[in-house]
Design a protein around this motif. Structure first.
Motif, PDB file in Angstrom:
ATOM      1  N   ALA A 197       0.836  -1.204   0.000  1.00  0.00           N
ATOM      2  CA  ALA A 197       0.000   0.000   0.000  1.00  0.00           C
ATOM      3  C   ALA A 197       0.870   1.252   0.000  1.00  0.00           C
ATOM      4  O   ALA A 197       0.621   2.207  -0.757  1.00  0.00           O
ATOM      5  N   GLY A 198       1.902   1.263   0.848  1.00  0.00           N
ATOM      6  CA  GLY A 198       2.779   2.427   0.897  1.00  0.00           C
ATOM      7  C   GLY A 198       3.482   2.668  -0.421  1.00  0.00           C
ATOM      8  O   GLY A 198       3.555   3.805  -0.913  1.00  0.00           O
ATOM      9  N   HIS A 199       4.002   1.596  -1.007  1.00  0.00           N
ATOM     10  CA  HIS A 199       4.672   1.739  -2.305  1.00  0.00           C
ATOM     11  C   HIS A 199       3.708   2.296  -3.346  1.00  0.00           C
ATOM     12  O   HIS A 199       4.067   3.210  -4.107  1.00  0.00           O
ATOM     13  N   ASN A 200       2.506   1.764  -3.401  1.00  0.00           N
ATOM     14  CA  ASN A 200       1.576   2.160  -4.459  1.00  0.00           C
ATOM     15  C   ASN A 200       1.048   3.576  -4.274  1.00  0.00           C
ATOM     16  O   ASN A 200       0.804   4.278  -5.261  1.00  0.00           O
ATOM     17  N   VAL A 201       0.888   4.005  -3.037  1.00  0.00           N
ATOM     18  CA  VAL A 201       0.510   5.401  -2.796  1.00  0.00           C
ATOM     19  C   VAL A 201       1.582   6.331  -3.367  1.00  0.00           C
ATOM     20  O   VAL A 201       1.283   7.293  -4.090  1.00  0.00           O
ATOM     21  N   ALA A 202       2.836   6.053  -3.021  1.00  0.00           N
ATOM     22  CA  ALA A 202       3.920   6.900  -3.525  1.00  0.00           C
ATOM     23  C   ALA A 202       4.022   6.810  -5.044  1.00  0.00           C
ATOM     24  O   ALA A 202       4.203   7.836  -5.731  1.00  0.00           O
ATOM     25  N   ALA A 203       3.902   5.608  -5.584  1.00  0.00           N
ATOM     26  CA  ALA A 203       4.016   5.440  -7.034  1.00  0.00           C
ATOM     27  C   ALA A 203       2.926   6.214  -7.771  1.00  0.00           C
ATOM     28  O   ALA A 203       3.191   6.850  -8.803  1.00  0.00           O
ATOM     29  N   GLU A 204       1.727   6.164  -7.249  1.00  0.00           N
ATOM     30  CA  GLU A 204       0.627   6.877  -7.917  1.00  0.00           C
ATOM     31  C   GLU A 204       0.867   8.383  -7.895  1.00  0.00           C
ATOM     32  O   GLU A 204       0.633   9.082  -8.890  1.00  0.00           O
ATOM     33  N   LEU A 205       1.331   8.910  -6.772  1.00  0.00           N
ATOM     34  CA  LEU A 205       1.571  10.348  -6.667  1.00  0.00           C
ATOM     35  C   LEU A 205       2.750  10.795  -7.524  1.00  0.00           C
ATOM     36  O   LEU A 205       2.758  11.924  -8.038  1.00  0.00           O
ATOM     37  N   LEU A 206       3.717   9.919  -7.701  1.00  0.00           N
ATOM     38  CA  LEU A 206       4.930  10.285  -8.430  1.00  0.00           C
ATOM     39  C   LEU A 206       4.911   9.831  -9.887  1.00  0.00           C
ATOM     40  O   LEU A 206       5.878  10.043 -10.615  1.00  0.00           O
ATOM     41  N   GLY A 207       3.808   9.196 -10.304  1.00  0.00           N
ATOM     42  CA  GLY A 207       3.685   8.782 -11.685  1.00  0.00           C
ATOM     43  C   GLY A 207       4.480   7.548 -12.049  1.00  0.00           C
ATOM     44  O   GLY A 207       4.852   7.364 -13.218  1.00  0.00           O
ATOM     45  N   ASN A 208       4.720   6.687 -11.076  1.00  0.00           N
ATOM     46  CA  ASN A 208       5.474   5.460 -11.321  1.00  0.00           C
ATOM     47  C   ASN A 208       4.541   4.246 -11.331  1.00  0.00           C
ATOM     48  O   ASN A 208       3.350   4.343 -11.048  1.00  0.00           O
ATOM     49  N   ALA A 209       5.118   3.084 -11.637  1.00  0.00           N
ATOM     50  CA  ALA A 209       4.312   1.874 -11.769  1.00  0.00           C
ATOM     51  C   ALA A 209       3.884   1.348 -10.405  1.00  0.00           C
ATOM     52  O   ALA A 209       4.682   1.291  -9.455  1.00  0.00           O
ATOM     53  N   LEU A 210       2.620   0.947 -10.323  1.00  0.00           N
ATOM     54  CA  LEU A 210       2.099   0.335  -9.120  1.00  0.00           C
ATOM     55  C   LEU A 210       2.402  -1.169  -9.139  1.00  0.00           C
ATOM     56  O   LEU A 210       2.555  -1.769 -10.204  1.00  0.00           O
TER      57      LEU A 210
END
Length: 401
Positions: A320-333
């Protein structure tokens, strides 16, 4: 700067915070593009899987020693409302002040809680669901010698023959015997296990049940199956079939539900109140909200769903933490992919039983399984303290390790 707000200071919440910080730093720069705030009602990560053990007051880790070194802001407060349209959270601080917290992404990781019964005398019973509750039981047991000698002074009735009920029932006899022996008490020690089901450990399946039965027999734990508690007093318990058991100690372990805060999120919930999430742990149909741990119903391997357990809470937090950051930074979930399912059930002085797979095939029993259980409880589930690099490195291993 974008705000990530995490509600809950348990395993899922702590590892969500670490997951956000790790992913942001890995994406480049200092990670300052995201501000991570964790809101929790207490100052500690409670090692909840250990609360059935003796001396539970030590089963905790100071959140500031874990989150502070990685730059996560912590607020001690009780959340009272969530507005997913306005992207705000209402809370009440420790000194009574009202707080309004805004977020760009929210992670709900407020865990689960015991469903307490409501029968006559239910206020007399104990549980091991929270640190204060477990400490109250431990204190009660230690003070049993102060009571007048009676038939049920060293009798404990454990209601619920599931995972928690079995672990505390198999531990209680030894604890009670040690207390009675120190006082030279003449009364017998008894542990009685009560469950509505006609079998012990119904959710554990048939695989480990023979070993569980053998442990119960070895420890001379009495069974009252197909029954529940009708009423209780400070000195006895009346079962649904009318049997009265003199007992100074009653421990309730039957029934869990997700945190009531899940009702503040306009998403689909299961019978336990868990929010349905997609493969990335986003709450289905609710933008910018993730759920992890016991508040979330997530797809697991082989068509199964996650369980309310530490085993799933840790990796769910990391993903969850990784995907929150990825979504905000435009990276892959990353789609949630937990470790293969296992169980390790402590059986007190009778050892333990470790199973693998959803069919719960027995892999270890006895002392080998007991050693594994002790490593899980006392070592592996603890996050590193005062060591930000090790903490963030572990957050990047998307498993229970």
């Amino acid at each position: 700067m974008k705000d990530v707000l995490i509600i809950g200071g348990g395993f899922a919440g702590v590892w969500s915070a670490a997951g956000v910080v790790r992913a942001a730093r890995e994406a480049g720069g200092s990670g300052d593009e995201l501000r991570v705030t964790l809101v929790s009602g207490g100052d500690d990560l409670v090692i909840r899987p250990r609360l059935y053990e003796e001396a539970p007051e030590g089963m905790r880790v100071a959140l500031d020693r874990v989150l502070g070194p990685i730059g996560v802001r912590r607020i001690t407060a009780t959340v009272t409302g969530i507005d997913t349209e306005a992207h705000t959270v209402r809370a009440v601080g420790r000194t009574g002040e009202e707080l309004d917290l805004a977020y760009d992404k929210l992670v709900l990781a407020t865990g689960s809680q015991l469903v307490r019964p409501d029968f006559p005398g239910s206020q007399e019973i104990f549980d091991v669901d929270t640190l204060p509750a477990a400490a109250a039981l431990d204190n009660h047991l230690r003070r049993l010698p102060e009571q007048a000698p009676s038939q049920g002074r060293y009798t404990a009735v454990v209601v619920g023959a599931g995972f928690t009920g079995l672990e505390i029932a198999t531990a209680l006899g030894e604890r009670l015997q040690a207390i009675a022996d120190r006082q030279g008490a003449a009364e017998d020690v008894r542990v009685v296990l009560v469950d509505r089901s006609d079998v012990v450990g119904p959710e554990l399946g048939d695989g480990p049940r023979p070993h569980v039965h053998a442990a119960i027999d070895e420890l001379k734990i009495e069974r009252r199956l197909g029954r529940t508690v009708a009423s209780a007093t400070w000195q006895d318990v009346t079962l649904s079939d009318g049997e009265v058991i003199p007992a100074a100690t009653v421990v309730w372990t039957a029934g869990m539900a997700a945190s009531p805060l899940t009702a503040q999120i306009p998403g689909e919930r299961d019978r336990l109140g868990r929010l349905s999430v997609d493969a990335y742990l986003q709450v289905i149909g609710v933008p910018d909200v993730y759920a992890a741990g016991d508040t979330a119903l997530a797809p697991a391997e082989d068509g199964h769903s996650t369980l309310q357990s530490c085993q799933h809470a840790l990796p769910m937090g990391k993903f969850a933490g990784h995907n929150v950051a990825a979504e905000l930074l435009g990276n892959a979930l990353l789609p949630f992919a937990p470790d293969p399912y296992t169980t390790c059930l402590d059986l007190g002085p009778a050892g333990a039983v470790f199973t693998e797979g959803w069919d719960r095939k027995i892999a270890l029993t006895g002392q080998e399984a007991k050693t594994l259980k002790q490593n899980i409880n006392a070592l592996w589930i603890y996050p590193p303290t005062d060591d930000p690099e090790q903490f963030l490195a572990q957050a990047g291993r998307f498993s229970n390790g």
